[in-house]
Design a protein around this motif. Structure first.
Motif: not given
Ligand SMILES: Cc1cc2nc3c(=O)[nH]c(=O)nc-3n(C[C@H](O)[C@H](O)[C@H](O)COP(=O)(O)OP(=O)(O)OC[C@H]3O[C@@H](n4cnc5c(N)ncnc54)[C@H](O)[C@@H]3O)c2cc1C
Ligand code: FES
Ligand code: FES
Lengths: 155, 283
Positions: A41, B29, B33, B73, B77, B105, B109, B125, B188
């Motif tokens: 996770e 997209p 991940g 985009a 972070h 992360v 992310a 955000l 965390g």
């Molecule tokens: C351990 C852990 C702790 C976390 N804690 C926090 C926290 O405290 N605060 C917080 O804000 N987040 C937290 N997160 C969440 C994390 O920020 C989100 O998982 C992350 O922002 C998703 O971004 P990604 O680039 O990995 O997206 P992805 O997993 O690649 O995509 C997420 C979704 O967005 C869509 N997508 C992505 N980019 C685009 C784009 N440019 N245009 C259209 N659709 C798009 C994808 O198709 C998918 O549906 C945490 C995650 C983890 C694993």
């Protein structure tokens, strides 16, 4: 698809489904079992490896996204013969208990003690280790070990 | 829950190719991940295919001019927090980017992933950009258009299929900003509640204009207009803000979740609002 990676300095080429988490490729495909899938996770850090020198949770990294990149695992950062400064400090501070978290912990600590991105104080070290969960030690000795390595590096 | 045929990942080098692939394959997209890869844990299926955004150079840029800042985009972070280091006016957004999740992360992310995940209530955000009155750029088969973030949030599930969020634009207006989040561990885990503020302060250190956004309390972040109005002309005083905010909670309907019940999320808002305002005093 065919994936090409540099793993611990060696170029490796193998077939894998593109969404396979990097941690599974390393363990099942390349038999590097240091990184461990514990939570899958992104919370615990037991699967941590360096991708182009950046600490990365291998459980959430689809292998296709790291195609062509440089991967270092705990096996590559350490050697069988003599302990690295991080390993030596962990031993000296009696910091290791069950060991589940330690492959990831060593990756995180190696990065934080060598990259210059972490201030040598307790608060900064704890902040940098937020993604490395340890169920046994209570962290304080791990922090002591990290600070000892950082201080030795400044001498 | 592995699908029969594991999804393919395409890695186009241009936005045009990426949009074409989204159309042809009912693909989604894939940015960092960090949300998509946890689909099996949520018992959700993967999309039939994914279009990776990491090789499209313009999506990973942060551009700062005198008037505005444009954030690609696919900026992570961690990269956003670094890029904002020299800009005290974006202290709130910087804290949101630099203290969410954990370091590993944060370096994966992305901004787009955070804004496009409609099922993720605790996104940091989103309120940080909402109080900055951000605009998003959405690219699709018919071209690109700019949409105010609040409108995008309200309609994103309908707007996103076949589209890519390309950037977020924030005007530079010299206001003071802050981001107060409450995770249950020191860090965390997901924040239980978030209050992000952007305020203009007059020469007497009184609040001249305020935008306040609340995240993680309800399913989607939104502005707290009742508090914005009530704080006009007030001094920058954390305790006073907490007192005023305490009587303005009736409009919130907190969501129950494993980490906290809904009433708790609402109950902590006055304290978070107070903390956010107090941190503007030192600014
Ligand atoms: C351990 C852990 C702790 C976390 N804690 C926090 C926290 O405290 N605060 C917080 O804000 N987040 C937290 N997160 C969440 C994390 O920020 C989100 O998982 C992350 O922002 C998703 O971004 P990604 O680039 O990995 O997206 P992805 O997993 O690649 O995509 C997420 C979704 O967005 C869509 N997508 C992505 N980019 C685009 C784009 N440019 N245009 C259209 N659709 C798009 C994808 O198709 C998918 O549906 C945490 C995650 C983890 C694993
Ligand atoms: S297994 Fe990857 S973070 Fe826990
Ligand atoms: S030593 Fe057991 S989890 Fe860290």
């Amino acid at each position: 698809m065919t994936i090409r990676l540099t793993v611990n300095g060696e170029t490796r080429e193998f077939a894998a489904a593109p969404m396979t988490p990097l941690v599974d490729v390393l363990r099942d495909g390349l038999h590097l079992t240091g990184a461990k899938p514990v939570c899958r996770e992104g919370f615990c850090g037991a699967c941590m490896v360096l991708v182009d020198a950046v600490p990365t949770v291998a459980c959430l990294t689809p292998v296709a996204l790291v195609e062509g990149r440089d991967i270092e695992t705990v096996e590559g950062l350490t050697s069988g013969e003599s302990p690295t400064p991080v390993q030596a400090a962990l031993e000296e501070h009696d910091a290791v208990q069950c060991g589940m978290c330690f492959p990831g912990m060593v990756v995180a600590l190696t990065h934080l003690t060598t990259s210059g991105t972490c201030e040598p104080n307790r608060a900064a070290v704890k902040e940098a280790l937020v993604g490395n969960v340890c169920r046994c030690t209570g962290y304080e000795r791990i922090v002591d070990a990290a600070l000892a390595v950082m201080e030795a590096g400044h001498e | 829950m592995r699908p029969e045929t594991p999804p393919e990942i395409l890695l186009p080098a241009t936005l045009g190719e990426a949009l074409a692939s989204l159309g042809e394959r009912a693909a989604a997209p894939l940015a960092g991940g960090t949300w998509v890869m946890r689909a099996p844990l949520r018992r959700e299926p993967f999309a039939p295919a994914y279009v990776g955004l990491s090789r499209i150079p313009e999506l990973s840029l942060v551009e700062v001019t005198d008037d505005a800042i444009a954030i690609g985009a696919a900026v992570t972070h961690a990269d956003l927090a670094n890029a904002l280091a020299g800009f005290p006016e974006f202290a709130g957004l910087r804290l949101a980017a630099g203290s969410s999740a954990n370091p590993a992360v944060r370096s994966a992310a992305t901004v787009g992933g955070n804004l496009c995940t409609a099922d993720f209530a605790a996104a940091d955000l989103v309120p940080a950009l909402l109080c900055l009155d951000a605009t998003v750029e959405l690219a699709g088969p018919a071209g690109s258009r700019l949409i105010p973030l609040a409108d995008f949030l309200a309609q994103r599930t309908g707007l996103l299929p076949g589209h890519i969020l390309t950037k977020v634009v924030v005007a530079r207006t010299g206001q003071r900003t802050a981001h107060a989040r409450l995770p249950l561990r020191k860090a965390g885990d997901y924040p239980v509640a978030i209050v992000s503020v952007a305020m203009r302060v007059d020469a007497m250190e009184r609040i001249g204009a305020a935008r306040i956004a609340v995240g993680s309390v309800e399913a989607t972040a939104r502005r707290w207009t009742g508090l914005e109005d009530a704080l006009l002309g007030e001094p920058l005083d954390g305790a006073r803000t907490t007192g005023i905010a305490g009587s303005l909670l009736a409009s919130f309907n907190g969501r129950d979740g494993v980490e906290a019940p809904g009433w708790y999320r609402v109950r902590v808002l006055p304290a978070l609002a107070g903390r956010a305002v107090a941190s503007l005093v030192a600014a």
